[in-house]
Scaffold this active site. Structure first.
Site, PDB file in Angstrom:
ATOM      1  CE  LYS A   1      -7.398   0.456  -2.515  1.00  0.00           C
ATOM      2  NZ  LYS A   1      -8.223   0.084  -1.403  1.00  0.00           N
TER       3      LYS A   1
ATOM      4  CG  ASP B   1      -2.136  -0.734   1.079  1.00  0.00           C
ATOM      5  OD1 ASP B   1      -2.494  -0.999  -0.078  1.00  0.00           O
ATOM      6  OD2 ASP B   1      -2.784  -1.053   2.092  1.00  0.00           O
TER       7      ASP B   1
ATOM      8  CG  MET C   1      -8.769   6.793   6.384  1.00  0.00           C
ATOM      9  SD  MET C   1      -9.616   5.432   5.587  1.00  0.00           S
ATOM     10  CE  MET C   1     -10.431   4.669   6.972  1.00  0.00           C
TER      11      MET C   1
HETATM   12  N1  SAH Z   1      -4.590  -0.211   8.978  1.00  0.00           N
HETATM   13  C1  SAH Z   1      -4.068   1.103   9.257  1.00  0.00           C
HETATM   14  C2  SAH Z   1      -5.095   2.175   8.978  1.00  0.00           C
HETATM   15  C3  SAH Z   1      -5.502   2.246   7.501  1.00  0.00           C
HETATM   16  S1  SAH Z   1      -6.616   3.543   7.154  1.00  0.00           S
HETATM   17  C4  SAH Z   1      -3.574   1.125  10.696  1.00  0.00           C
HETATM   18  O1  SAH Z   1      -3.831   0.194  11.468  1.00  0.00           O
HETATM   19  O2  SAH Z   1      -2.873   2.071  11.065  1.00  0.00           O
HETATM   20  C5  SAH Z   1      -5.529   4.834   6.645  1.00  0.00           C
HETATM   21  C6  SAH Z   1      -5.496   5.934   7.678  1.00  0.00           C
HETATM   22  O3  SAH Z   1      -4.709   5.526   8.778  1.00  0.00           O
HETATM   23  C7  SAH Z   1      -4.873   7.230   7.217  1.00  0.00           C
HETATM   24  O4  SAH Z   1      -5.770   8.038   6.507  1.00  0.00           O
HETATM   25  C8  SAH Z   1      -4.479   7.866   8.546  1.00  0.00           C
HETATM   26  O5  SAH Z   1      -5.606   8.438   9.172  1.00  0.00           O
HETATM   27  C9  SAH Z   1      -4.078   6.658   9.351  1.00  0.00           C
HETATM   28  N2  SAH Z   1      -2.626   6.406   9.349  1.00  0.00           N
HETATM   29  C10 SAH Z   1      -1.997   5.274   8.969  1.00  0.00           C
HETATM   30  N3  SAH Z   1      -0.668   5.373   9.167  1.00  0.00           N
HETATM   31  C11 SAH Z   1      -0.455   6.605   9.697  1.00  0.00           C
HETATM   32  C12 SAH Z   1       0.692   7.306  10.144  1.00  0.00           C
HETATM   33  N4  SAH Z   1       1.912   6.762  10.103  1.00  0.00           N
HETATM   34  N5  SAH Z   1       0.525   8.546  10.654  1.00  0.00           N
HETATM   35  C13 SAH Z   1      -0.704   9.115  10.733  1.00  0.00           C
HETATM   36  N6  SAH Z   1      -1.821   8.499  10.310  1.00  0.00           N
HETATM   37  C14 SAH Z   1      -1.700   7.264   9.811  1.00  0.00           C
END
Ligand code: SAH
Length: 312
Positions: free
Chosen positions: A55, A35, A168
């Site tokens: 995406k 991703d 998000m």
């Molecule tokens: N599965 C992921 C989340 C996926 S949804 C998890 O467990 O972290 C994608 C969202 O996750 C992004 O839009 C943001 O809000 C958040 N996100 C993921 N990694 C991030 C990071 N390193 N810093 C800040 N937000 C993050």
């Protein structure tokens, strides 16, 4: 021979925040579908074929349908497939749907948990997601709804005493703030926004419900980011770690088990790798160049790329 799919959590960004099993699956893989938010450093050691199915918001390189299909096709070719997803595969990011699709198509699969940004991203700036004095629960909420128009249960969310973490949510920040205030959340509730948590370009701001949208615009903080609402956010003021090399991004030549890598990481830098002999353009933003009187560029190809960027 039938293949196998591992839905693997890549952790929040720092390449060392990976489980041992995830690391082994990356080494064993024939093909890795990754991703956008996955740190490219995780792919340095692999000899597998890598496919970027990332995406961008509003811009889908691969539709979810196509990703699902690809997973099944590759597995049916007998391959060991890793579907590498940011954070934990089952925290948003459609891991559940991928599992359902694999199950329905009789493909063997497993889920390798990852450290979710929804918890670790807060810790990275000194915010404990729970605290005996401030929050006895936490709630992880998506700011991005399916296009069915259904709303979140705002009265319920606004009345929670615990920490609210929106993922998000950046495009909806004003909407989130309005709904919380309208449904009774104290306007002075602390709010933190953390962008690229645990990545080299991590940035964070702290404000309150009334002012956070303004601060975020001023500081130009965008996605991917976590929006943290609750009293614990204020602890960032005192608990945010600031190691000596914090905020520095240092590239070192790739070497298995590099000591330089560990030492720099331990001093708080974020370390990326480059392959000796291979030149690759870095994706970076130029700083404000109106103030410095002179600028030294040591490398002719770097200079050319600097000129290109500057002319844009
Ligand atoms: N599965 C992921 C989340 C996926 S949804 C998890 O467990 O972290 C994608 C969202 O996750 C992004 O839009 C943001 O809000 C958040 N996100 C993921 N990694 C991030 C990071 N390193 N810093 C800040 N937000 C993050």
């Amino acid at each position: 021979m039938s293949g196998f799919v591992s839905l693997v959590g890549a952790g929040p960004g720092n390449p060392e925040l990976l489980t041992l099993l995830a690391k082994r699956r990356l080494v064993e893989a024939d093909v890795i579908l990754y991703d956008r938010l996955v740190n490219p450093a995780l792919l340095m050691e692999t000899t597998a074929e890598t496919i970027d199915v990332g995406k961008l918001p509003h811009h889908h390189k691969y539709s979810q349908y196509k990703i699902n299909d690809l997973l099944v096709t590759l597995a049916n070719q007998g391959k060991r497939v890793v579907r590498l997803k940011a954070g934990d595969p089952y925290v948003f990011g459609r891991g559940g749907e991928e599992s359902q699709f694999l199950k329905a198509n009789h493909v063997d699969y497993e889920v390798v948990p990852g450290i979710t940004s929804a918890i670790a991203g807060l810790g990275a700036v000194g915010i404990p997601i729970t605290h005996r004095d401030f929050a006895s629960s936490f709630h992880v909420i998506t700011g991005h709804r399916k296009k069915t128009g259904e709303e979140l249960d705002w009265p319920n969310i606004a009345h929670q005493e615990g920490t609210l973490v929106f993922l998000m949510g950046m495009e909806q920040l004003e909407n989130i703030v309005d709904n919380l205030i309208k449904n009774g959340k104290d306007q002075q509730t602390p709010v933190a926004v953390i962008q690229w948590a645990t990545h080299w370009n991590q940035r964070s701001v702290l404000s309150d419900l009334t002012h956070i949208a303004e601060v975020v615009t001023k500081e130009q903080i965008g996605s991917p980011a976590l929006i943290v609402v609750g009293k614990v956010a204020e602890l960032m003021k005192t608990l945010q770690p600031k190691p000596a090399l914090f905020g520095q991004h240092i590239l070192v030549p790739y070497k298995l088990q590099s000591r330089l890598f560990s030492q720099l990481q331990d001093a708080g830098a974020s370390v990326g790798f480059f392959q000796r002999g291979a030149s690759r353009q870095l994706d970076f933003q130029l700083p404000d160049l109106t103030k410095p009187a002179s600028l030294l560029v040591y490398d002719i190809s770097a200079y050319q790329s600097f000129q290109e960027k500057n002319n844009r």
